[in-house]
Design a protein around this motif. Structure first.
Motif, PDB file in Angstrom:
ATOM      1  N   GLU A 297      19.584 -13.408   1.606  1.00 14.16           N
ATOM      2  CA  GLU A 297      19.326 -12.265   0.710  1.00 14.16           C
ATOM      3  C   GLU A 297      18.437 -12.671  -0.474  1.00 14.16           C
ATOM      4  N   SER A 298      18.671 -13.855  -1.002  1.00  9.37           N
ATOM      5  CA  SER A 298      17.911 -14.322  -2.175  1.00  9.37           C
ATOM      6  C   SER A 298      16.441 -14.547  -1.819  1.00  9.37           C
ATOM      7  N   LEU A 299      16.196 -15.090  -0.623  1.00  2.94           N
ATOM      8  CA  LEU A 299      14.809 -15.320  -0.199  1.00  2.94           C
ATOM      9  C   LEU A 299      14.097 -13.993   0.075  1.00  2.94           C
ATOM     10  N   GLU A 300      14.884 -12.973   0.387  1.00  6.13           N
ATOM     11  CA  GLU A 300      14.296 -11.656   0.688  1.00  6.13           C
ATOM     12  C   GLU A 300      13.999 -10.826  -0.554  1.00  6.13           C
ATOM     13  N   ASP A 301      14.754 -11.072  -1.652  1.00  7.55           N
ATOM     14  CA  ASP A 301      14.565 -10.178  -2.811  1.00  7.55           C
ATOM     15  C   ASP A 301      13.989 -10.873  -4.054  1.00  7.55           C
ATOM     16  N   PHE A 302      13.524 -12.109  -3.877  1.00 11.48           N
ATOM     17  CA  PHE A 302      13.016 -12.880  -5.026  1.00 11.48           C
ATOM     18  C   PHE A 302      11.662 -12.345  -5.497  1.00 11.48           C
ATOM     19  N   GLU A 303      11.530 -12.199  -6.826  1.00 17.70           N
ATOM     20  CA  GLU A 303      10.229 -11.820  -7.395  1.00 17.70           C
ATOM     21  C   GLU A 303       9.594 -13.059  -7.992  1.00 17.70           C
ATOM     22  N   GLY A 304       8.320 -13.261  -7.732  1.00 20.02           N
ATOM     23  CA  GLY A 304       7.651 -14.527  -8.092  1.00 20.02           C
ATOM     24  C   GLY A 304       7.461 -14.737  -9.578  1.00 20.02           C
ATOM     25  N   ALA A 305       6.838 -15.855  -9.907  1.00 23.13           N
ATOM     26  CA  ALA A 305       6.590 -16.232 -11.295  1.00 23.13           C
ATOM     27  C   ALA A 305       5.408 -15.435 -11.855  1.00 23.13           C
ATOM     28  N   GLU A 306       5.488 -15.141 -13.150  1.00 21.96           N
ATOM     29  CA  GLU A 306       4.348 -14.508 -13.818  1.00 21.96           C
ATOM     30  C   GLU A 306       3.170 -15.496 -13.777  1.00 21.96           C
TER      31      GLU A 306
END
Length: 443
Positions: A297-306
């Motif tokens: 789930e974490s790999l699916e919903d992670f938003e990247g770094a600014e």
């Protein structure tokens, strides 16, 4: 014990706070000016400090010196401290003495911020009491002083690792090694590689080193050097007996007897380098006994770094992308490699001994125009002048974006991926990225 802190930035102030809390007599010395927010902390805590120069006699009274990662070892004051036998360490070393937390340490030329954030994201989702520090967020020392985290995920630069003596993460990750910061390593890549591998020098047989098996520098170093930690490689090029690899478009992870399998297409962050970042983070999580469901789930919903391949806006069918964090050629290689449309590429800044030639195949294939964003652009013009018809020099983010707006057509992308440091025109890469985004929003 007298602790002298050289550099009144994030790591310096964190160290000063922790030192004060642990009963050290603390003195902070900065060669430049100390930023308002840090000065306020020093005044509130009544920690004595100086700025606009180091008083050598005061600094040499130290029992231990913490130097900020930005100060090179060859500075005469550092040389003198070492001659006098005074210990000079990094904030990471200092803070690690005051915590029993389980530490995941992440280094590498590229991908370390994303891997750090992703690993922290997975552990947090599992309910771990976990802090994130190092090159990211509040300093490690400050978090050790003010929080009781049982786990830390630390992003570590080679400069921070140069100043360690006993620091030993339970899990170390080396994402990759490509030439970077060679100005600090006598222009010898061997010195830079050795510096990265300091992350594992104090590890024991009970610890783990996770690394990119496709990286030739890492592979060569491991062939000729013995380490104690258990090795866990990851690869997108071949199937491994142990570690992480790709099989039938799935990521497969084997850290012990059981397998973790997940489809590449369901990763939130796409691109080959992000598959590798995901592999490293997932292996770490598995070693720390995180449930497979949470990892997935974490790999699916992670938003990247600014500032790392960050989509800003689409204007008139043109996508603007902020990759200001790409401060070396390899990071820009990843960015160009992930482009699927004709690209107007904004590049340049302070060149750290870059060889742009590695980018040639990607530039030929994907780039329709180059906009230089730096004071010194000759090398970029020489390298790509025969391949790209349109190369424009600009003197700031706003001008660069306006020029890009004129050149780009519907279906194109405008990519800020400088491959250089930012200190000629900007405070840092964040400032560069924010100015770019502001200029895009004002089009």
């Amino acid at each position: 014990m007298r602790l002298v802190v050289l550099g009144g930035g994030e790591s310096g102030i964190g160290t000063a706070i922790l030192g004060l809390k642990k009963g050290f007599q603390v003195f902070v010395s900065d060669n430049g000016t100390i930023a308002k927010k840090y000065k306020k902390v020093l005044l509130n805590t009544r920690i004595p400090f100086e700025e606009e120069g180091h008083t050598e006699s005061e600094v040499l009274k130290a029992d231990v010196v913490m130097k900020s990662p930005g100060i090179p070892d060859k500075v005469p004051l550092i040389q003198k401290l070492k001659q006098e036998g005074i210990k000079v360490i990094s904030e990471i070393e200092f803070a690690s003495h005051f915590t029993d937390a389980t530490i995941v340490g992440i280094t590498g030329s590229n991908g370390k911020t994303t891997t750090t954030m992703l690993t922290h994201h997975i552990l947090k989702n599992e309910g771990f009491n976990v802090g994130m520090a190092g090159n990211i967020g509040d300093s490690f020392a400050q978090q050790v002083a003010e929080n009781q985290y049982q786990n830390y995920v630390l992003e570590l630069s080679s400069f921070q690792l140069d100043g360690i003596e006993k620091f030993a993460p339970h899990i170390a990750i080396i994402t990759n090694i490509t030439p970077d910061h060679l100005d600090r390593y006598n222009y010898k890549i061997e010195n830079y590689i050795d510096s990265k591998f300091r992350i594992t020098m104090n590890q024991t047989e009970n610890d783990y080193l996770i690394y990119d098996a496709d990286d030739k520098h890492i592979a060569e170093w491991l062939k000729s050097n013995k380490i104690k930690a258990q090795l866990l490689p990851f690869s997108i090029e071949r199937i491994l007996e142990k570690g992480a690899f790709i099989r039938d478009n799935n990521i497969v992870i084997k850290t012990n007897t059981e397998e973790f399998i997940m489809g590449i297409t369901s990763l939130a962050l796409q691109g080959k380098h992000n598959v590798k970042n995901g592999m490293a983070s997932a292996m770490t999580a598995q070693l720390l006994k995180v449930r497979k469901q949470t990892i997935r789930e974490s790999l699916e919903d992670f938003e990247g770094a600014e500032h790392r391949l960050e989509s800003v806006l689409k204007i008139n069918g043109v996508q603007y992308i902020n990759d200001s964090k790409a401060t070396n050629v390899n990071a820009t290689f990843y960015a160009l490699d992930s482009m699927t449309t004709p690209t107007v590429w904004i590049v340049g800044g302070v060149d750290k001994g870059n060889d742009y030639f590695d980018l040639m195949p990607l530039v030929r294939e994907k780039v329709k125009a180059i906009i230089c964003l730096g004071v010194e652009n000759d090398k970029i013009k020489q390298t790509f002048g025969n391949v790209i018809d349109l190369i424009v020099e600009t003197a700031g983010a706003e001008e660069a974006v306006k020029v890009a707006y004129k050149i780009a057509e519907k279906g194109d992308s405008v990519l800020l991926s400088p491959a250089c440091a930012s200190f000629d025109l900007f405070e840092n890469y964040e400032d560069r990225g924010r100015q770019f985004k502001k200029a895009v929003r004002e089009l």
